[in-house]
Scaffold this motif. Structure first.
Motif, short mmCIF file in Angstrom:
data_model
loop_
_atom_site.label_atom_id
_atom_site.label_comp_id
_atom_site.label_asym_id
_atom_site.label_seq_id
_atom_site.Cartn_x
_atom_site.Cartn_y
_atom_site.Cartn_z
N LEU A 201 28.20 69.51 49.28
CA LEU A 201 27.31 69.87 50.36
C LEU A 201 26.85 71.36 50.06
N ASP B 259 29.95 80.42 51.64
CA ASP B 259 30.13 81.96 51.93
C ASP B 259 31.88 82.04 52.50
N GLY C 173 29.56 73.90 48.87
CA GLY C 173 28.85 74.85 48.04
C GLY C 173 28.59 74.38 46.68
N THR C 174 27.32 74.02 46.60
CA THR C 174 27.04 73.38 45.13
C THR C 174 26.35 74.23 44.24
N TYR D 126 26.91 73.19 38.65
CA TYR D 126 27.77 73.46 37.55
C TYR D 126 29.03 72.93 37.62
N PHE E 64 37.15 71.11 46.92
CA PHE E 64 36.82 72.35 46.42
C PHE E 64 35.79 73.05 47.10
#
Ligand SMILES: C[S@@+](CC[C@H](N)C(=O)[O-])C[C@H]1O[C@@H](n2cnc3c(N)ncnc32)[C@H](O)[C@@H]1O
Length: 147
Positions: free
Chosen positions: A28, A77, A4-5, A9, A73
């Motif tokens: 990803l 969802d 989850g990019t 940030y 990390f």
């Protein structure tokens, strides 16, 4: 590795944090538009060569990876957390750290139960230490793969 990019940030923090060890970050993201914004941010930060961004559904991308990774990390969802956990266990080295965001959300309940009860993980939840986050609805977990 990051799941989850969004705009990149947290990826930038991970890349900066691993710079001293010549670390690299694989991140990803399934939304093309987000990935494009993130790529611009990585270039602006001078980190585009340290970060490998792949576009696609995180769990299917993970299926074809071999690892091992030092740290993962997880920030996709929440409904995908439980399924992703098995891949995290396969891809993380023993002694590696899994950081999972938003574990206070209802959608993360089955994930939390599995993480706590599984003998391959030792974990702690930080539900009340994050400024600006309601402790009963948000937080993150830190889990070390011990086997
Ligand atoms: C909460 S945001 C990530 C925020 C980012 N990690 C940060 O802290 O700056 C979640 C991102 O994950 C992406 N995402 C959600 N589910 C995904 C999945 N199953 N596979 C890949 N990307 C996913 C969304 O499109 C969104 O950009």
């Amino acid at each position: 590795m990051e799941l989850g990019t969004a705009t990149g940030y947290s990826t930038i923090y991970l890349a900066r944090g691993s710079e001293a060890a010549q670390g690299r970050v694989l991140t990803l993201e399934h939304e093309d538009r987000m990935a494009q914004r993130a790529r611009l941010n990585f270039a602006r930060a001078g980190l585009d060569r340290q970060i490998d961004l792949r576009v696609g559904e995180a769990i299917s991308l993970m299926s074809s990876l071999t690892g091992p990774f030092d740290l993962i990390f997880m920030d996709i969802d929440k409904e995908g957390y439980l399924e992703a956990l098995a891949h995290c266990q396969r891809l993380l080295k023993v002694g590696g750290l899994l950081i999972t965001d938003n574990v206070g959300f209802r959608g993360a309940l089955d994930f939390n139960q599995e993480l706590f009860s599984h003998p391959h993980w030792r974990s702690v939840q930080l539900l009340s230490f994050l400024p600006q986050h309601a402790p009963e609805t948000d937080g993150l977990s830190l889990a070390v793969r011990i086997k």
